[in-house]
Design an enzyme around this catalytic site. Sequence first.
Site, mmCIF file in Angstrom:
data_model
loop_
_atom_site.group_PDB
_atom_site.id
_atom_site.type_symbol
_atom_site.label_atom_id
_atom_site.label_comp_id
_atom_site.label_asym_id
_atom_site.label_seq_id
_atom_site.Cartn_x
_atom_site.Cartn_y
_atom_site.Cartn_z
ATOM 1 N N MET A 1 3.036 5.842 -52.790
ATOM 2 C CA MET A 1 3.057 7.268 -53.051
ATOM 3 C C MET A 1 1.905 7.929 -52.305
ATOM 4 S SD MET A 1 4.984 7.415 -56.335
ATOM 5 C CE MET A 1 4.192 7.058 -57.838
ATOM 6 N N ARG B 1 20.665 -39.257 -60.249
ATOM 7 C CA ARG B 1 22.097 -39.160 -59.950
ATOM 8 C C ARG B 1 22.533 -40.376 -59.158
ATOM 9 N NH1 ARG B 1 20.739 -33.124 -58.555
ATOM 10 N NH2 ARG B 1 18.967 -34.351 -57.892
ATOM 11 N N ARG C 1 22.090 -41.182 -64.909
ATOM 12 C CA ARG C 1 23.403 -40.630 -65.243
ATOM 13 C C ARG C 1 24.496 -41.452 -64.561
ATOM 14 N NH1 ARG C 1 24.836 -34.755 -63.149
ATOM 15 N NH2 ARG C 1 25.033 -35.893 -61.191
ATOM 16 N N GLU D 1 27.063 -30.189 -71.414
ATOM 17 C CA GLU D 1 27.308 -29.288 -70.285
ATOM 18 C C GLU D 1 28.708 -28.695 -70.310
ATOM 19 O OE1 GLU D 1 27.123 -31.447 -66.557
ATOM 20 O OE2 GLU D 1 27.744 -33.289 -67.536
ATOM 21 N N TYR E 1 11.617 -31.621 -73.483
ATOM 22 C CA TYR E 1 11.157 -31.615 -72.095
ATOM 23 C C TYR E 1 12.088 -30.780 -71.211
ATOM 24 C CZ TYR E 1 14.907 -34.953 -71.050
ATOM 25 O OH TYR E 1 16.133 -35.541 -70.891
ATOM 26 N N GLY F 1 22.969 -29.873 -69.250
ATOM 27 C CA GLY F 1 23.302 -29.653 -67.851
ATOM 28 C C GLY F 1 23.654 -28.179 -67.736
ATOM 29 N N THR F 2 22.639 -27.367 -67.525
ATOM 30 C CA THR F 2 22.877 -25.921 -67.628
ATOM 31 C C THR F 2 23.622 -25.358 -66.417
ATOM 32 O OG1 THR F 2 20.609 -25.646 -66.852
ATOM 33 C CG2 THR F 2 21.003 -25.365 -69.209
ATOM 34 N N ASN F 3 23.699 -26.112 -65.312
ATOM 35 C CA ASN F 3 24.507 -25.607 -64.193
ATOM 36 C C ASN F 3 25.976 -25.561 -64.594
ATOM 37 O OD1 ASN F 3 22.072 -25.789 -62.911
ATOM 38 N ND2 ASN F 3 22.665 -27.420 -61.509
ATOM 39 N N ASP F 4 26.491 -26.714 -65.065
ATOM 40 C CA ASP F 4 27.895 -26.751 -65.485
ATOM 41 C C ASP F 4 28.124 -25.895 -66.725
ATOM 42 O OD1 ASP F 4 29.969 -28.088 -64.051
ATOM 43 O OD2 ASP F 4 28.729 -29.894 -64.131
ATOM 44 N N HIS G 1 -1.526 -1.717 -44.244
ATOM 45 C CA HIS G 1 -0.325 -1.778 -45.086
ATOM 46 C C HIS G 1 0.353 -3.142 -44.983
ATOM 47 C CE1 HIS G 1 4.022 -1.181 -45.867
ATOM 48 N NE2 HIS G 1 3.565 -0.470 -46.879
HETATM 49 P P1 ADP Z 1 -3.635 5.002 -52.617
HETATM 50 O O1 ADP Z 1 -2.960 4.948 -53.914
HETATM 51 O O2 ADP Z 1 -2.687 4.940 -51.482
HETATM 52 O O3 ADP Z 1 -4.787 4.073 -52.523
HETATM 53 P P2 ADP Z 1 -5.532 7.125 -53.052
HETATM 54 O O4 ADP Z 1 -5.176 8.198 -54.007
HETATM 55 O O5 ADP Z 1 -6.461 6.102 -53.534
HETATM 56 O O6 ADP Z 1 -4.197 6.495 -52.498
HETATM 57 O O7 ADP Z 1 -6.100 7.835 -51.789
HETATM 58 C C1 ADP Z 1 -6.258 7.180 -50.590
HETATM 59 C C2 ADP Z 1 -7.619 7.437 -50.017
HETATM 60 O O8 ADP Z 1 -7.869 8.812 -49.923
HETATM 61 C C3 ADP Z 1 -8.733 6.911 -50.875
HETATM 62 O O9 ADP Z 1 -8.970 5.577 -50.645
HETATM 63 C C4 ADP Z 1 -9.892 7.740 -50.382
HETATM 64 O O10 ADP Z 1 -10.424 7.185 -49.234
HETATM 65 C C5 ADP Z 1 -9.244 9.065 -50.068
HETATM 66 N N1 ADP Z 1 -9.489 9.996 -51.177
HETATM 67 C C6 ADP Z 1 -8.747 10.231 -52.251
HETATM 68 N N2 ADP Z 1 -9.320 11.133 -53.056
HETATM 69 C C7 ADP Z 1 -10.472 11.494 -52.457
HETATM 70 C C8 ADP Z 1 -11.527 12.396 -52.796
HETATM 71 N N3 ADP Z 1 -11.495 13.117 -53.911
HETATM 72 N N4 ADP Z 1 -12.546 12.487 -51.947
HETATM 73 C C9 ADP Z 1 -12.566 11.772 -50.816
HETATM 74 N N5 ADP Z 1 -11.629 10.920 -50.429
HETATM 75 C C10 ADP Z 1 -10.581 10.773 -51.249
HETATM 76 MG MG MG Z 2 -1.233 6.475 -50.830
#
Ligand code: ADP
Ligand code: MG
Length: 931
Positions: free
Chosen positions: A122, A581, A659, A796, A903, A817-820, A473
Amino acid sequence: MTDVTATATDRAHRAAKRYVYAFGGGRAEGDASMRDTLGGKGAGLAEMTNASLPVPPGFTITTEACNDYFAAGERLPDGLWEDVLEAIGHVEQQTGKGFGDASSPLLVSVRSGAKFSMPGMMDTVLNLGLNEETLNGLVALTGNERFGWDAYRRFIQMFGRIVMGVSGEKFDEALDHVKEQRGAKQDTDLDAAALRQVVEAFLEIVRSEAGRDFPSDPREQLDLAIKAVFASWFGKRAHDYREYNKIAHDLGTAVNVVTMVFGNMGDDSGTGVAFTRDPNTGEKVLYGEYLTNAQGEDVVAGIRTPLHIRDMLERMPDIYNQFVEIAGRLERHYRDMQDLEFTIERGRLYMLQTRSGKRTAAAAVRIAADMVDEGIITEREALARIEPAHVDQLLRDQFDPASRVQAQKITAGLNASPGAAVGKAVFNADRAFEMAQQGEKVILVRIETSPDDFHGMAAAQGVLTARGGATSHAAVVARQIGKPCVAGCASLVIDYGTRSARVNGLGFSEGEWISLDGTTGEVFVGALPTTQARFEDQAELQKLLEWADRARRLQVWTNADKPEEAAMARRYGAQGIGLCRTEHMFREGERLDIVRDAILVAFQATRAKERREAGDSLSAEDEAAVGRFDEALAKLEKLQEGDFYGIFEAMDGLPVVVRLIDPPLHEFLPNHAEVLVEVTRMEATGVAADDPHYVEQREVLRAVEALREQNPMLGLRGIRLGLMIPDLIKMQTRAILNAAIARRRDGGDPHAEIMIPLVGHVNELSRTREILEAEARQVQDAAGMEVDYKFGTMIEVPRGALTADAIAEHAEFFSFGTNDLTQMAFGYSRDDAEGGFLLTYVERGILPENPFQSLDVEGVGQLVRMAVEKGRAARPGIEIGVCGEHGGDPASIAFFNEVGLDYVSCSPFRVPVARLAAAQAALQGAAERDK
Ligand code: ADP
Ligand code: MG
Ligand code: MG
């Protein structure tokens, strides 16, 4: 007045619901226990504030507000906006700045934060509150014109993209254009005038793309940003992430509004992220990166190459020491490794986030074990912190060291997430996803990844990127979902157009095999062979599993057909063999010929023997069949006896459940169509009627046709086969007992348990028992030695479970024998279902899960529970286990623990996973009983 709690009563009067929780000035209305309401980020900000750590003041809008927003048809619920304005007022008091105030503007970030951290899922908007007027105030206040324009252009860019839906590329292009014009290499090379030019271009882009002017009123900006965070909860990438991680969709996200602090105010400013321990290895060292004169996500996005956190010690020693102290405090406070985000504004440190850090399997195990040694957590807590998937990952394959030396290594990058990955290179996430759906192994290769690539990363064997650091990322997500990742391979030139990647003239295109070593960062062309990870070398893992052994009630046995497998499982901690087996021994090399020979005449010989017993004399042809059958069986008996001897030896002192033959006989014969074609071909070419090959093929064809069934799964298999051809039961009984006797003579301690498959009616069992016991008697008499063995059955077939009390009269043990049992309870043929509709069923939510992977507790579980109860009622103390694949599935293990099995038995490499899962089930069960 700066007491944040004073306004709480006012708010309580206004609305029944409390939507906003403030923090700042050393006091917060929320705390760490309120993750459900405040989200992880909000709870962390509150907790850090309460601990007097330097956190910029702000407030958190609750997850409930998010849910109410959607419930009200995407409208802010009543009272929320008033609460927000009041909380803003509060922040204004604390900071001495004004929201929209041209002389001393308050700027904020608007940040999402759900209960579970969802990295990159987000979006965060920084510098909210800026417009032409407040910008002037900011410039006047800081005396830094460049800084002001930089902040403004970042704000328009983020807000435009995230809140107004303008494509980010448009902004990137405009920025690149100005950089080019001015001959600037990096963003930081642009001066105030250049940035002003960028701002003008950005505002124009917003106008033409969004069809409206950029909103200049800070309150409108805030209103739109809050709604955008709410909306992102149901955005595709957040949705996909929750699906993959099985996170509920109705949790909602909180919104954090936080006073901005600026890491881009010069060289005494900066921003960074750090883990309190190394998230790859678990080593107790600060691990992270930072950038000077930078803001927000510059570090994560990999735009500039960040410095190692260690370098801070030299460049900003005071800040570094303060940070180390805070990191240590937070780790002890949360009693877990923390992932921290911080910003330095003109030599002052601010904490912006703390959360439990994502880590690799190796790090999870090491940190848990170390923290027990350091007295931070208990052994039980350590067990709860390791996921069964972690154990699984540690036992995963690695590249074969010998072939690694010869392999064509083309480049190396950052070892961002460990493990070996082999797959075909694919340069696009959608394509990677599609190919993986079709059963291909792929490696996703990207310049850098973004949250939109998540589905491709999840489907790939591994991820390779050209850009980005250890906290990019790609690296963060790969570690979290347990995929090997090599990141920041700067030498790799990736061309999406031609779908290829090059390094110094070498390279690969889409569809070509490549191999990644996420542990070393190496990239190879071709598919490298892999080897098993060595359990023996993993001291911390072994230590944890020993703690698990002390905590669990369920024993862990293994399914093994060969002495080597048994020995390996034993090293992994198996306490017995729950399923050997015998027919697996029939398929190898020369044995198959002997088996075929026996099958060809099995029925004829059996009927002939019956007639002989009734006093009839046999035809010469029948005599021959009997002779041939007995001869083949005698050979098989010898071979099986040797196999069993080896297994008893490997499992000396431990129970071994053998078996009796289970699958339908046609599985050992050639394919019907092939033999038919061969015979027809010979006949068409006028083969002589007595041609030996022809005679043989005719005989095979006749046997194959006689054994053909409409539904082999429900046909002559299991003990049904043994009852039709009792010599099979007798032969196997002799082989098992003679092997046990031989072991005893050699000083061993064999514990044979003979298991009858596919019993649906008690008479099948009682009849088999008569045959088997008579044979066993003879073997022991002939040897002049008694051997203990148990006689038991698989449960089973649903009817077997329903009549388990009657069956227990004749059985000393049950093994599910949970598969069968799953096949027959659902009425699915597993092969047909998994190859066809079953995955669609799961995708569409018709079934919550593949019932062959995780036991269907609701349905099949009832049969298990009933059989346990009935079995124990009829024969108290009857030994009960499970040998289906569910025996290695953690969720199913929790159920088996609950219903009181003795077991679980699973494949050797799942044994360590099962040891942990059984311990977690026992601890969980104990915790629930204590409630
Ligand atoms: P994420 O959930 O993706 O880590 P954040 O809400 O932590 O997102 O924001 C990402 C970056 O934005 C933070 O790591 C920080 O570096 C910067 N940031 C967020 N809020 C502030 C703030 N109030 N002042 C300065 N930098 C901020
Ligand atoms: Mg973010
Ligand atoms: Mg963050």
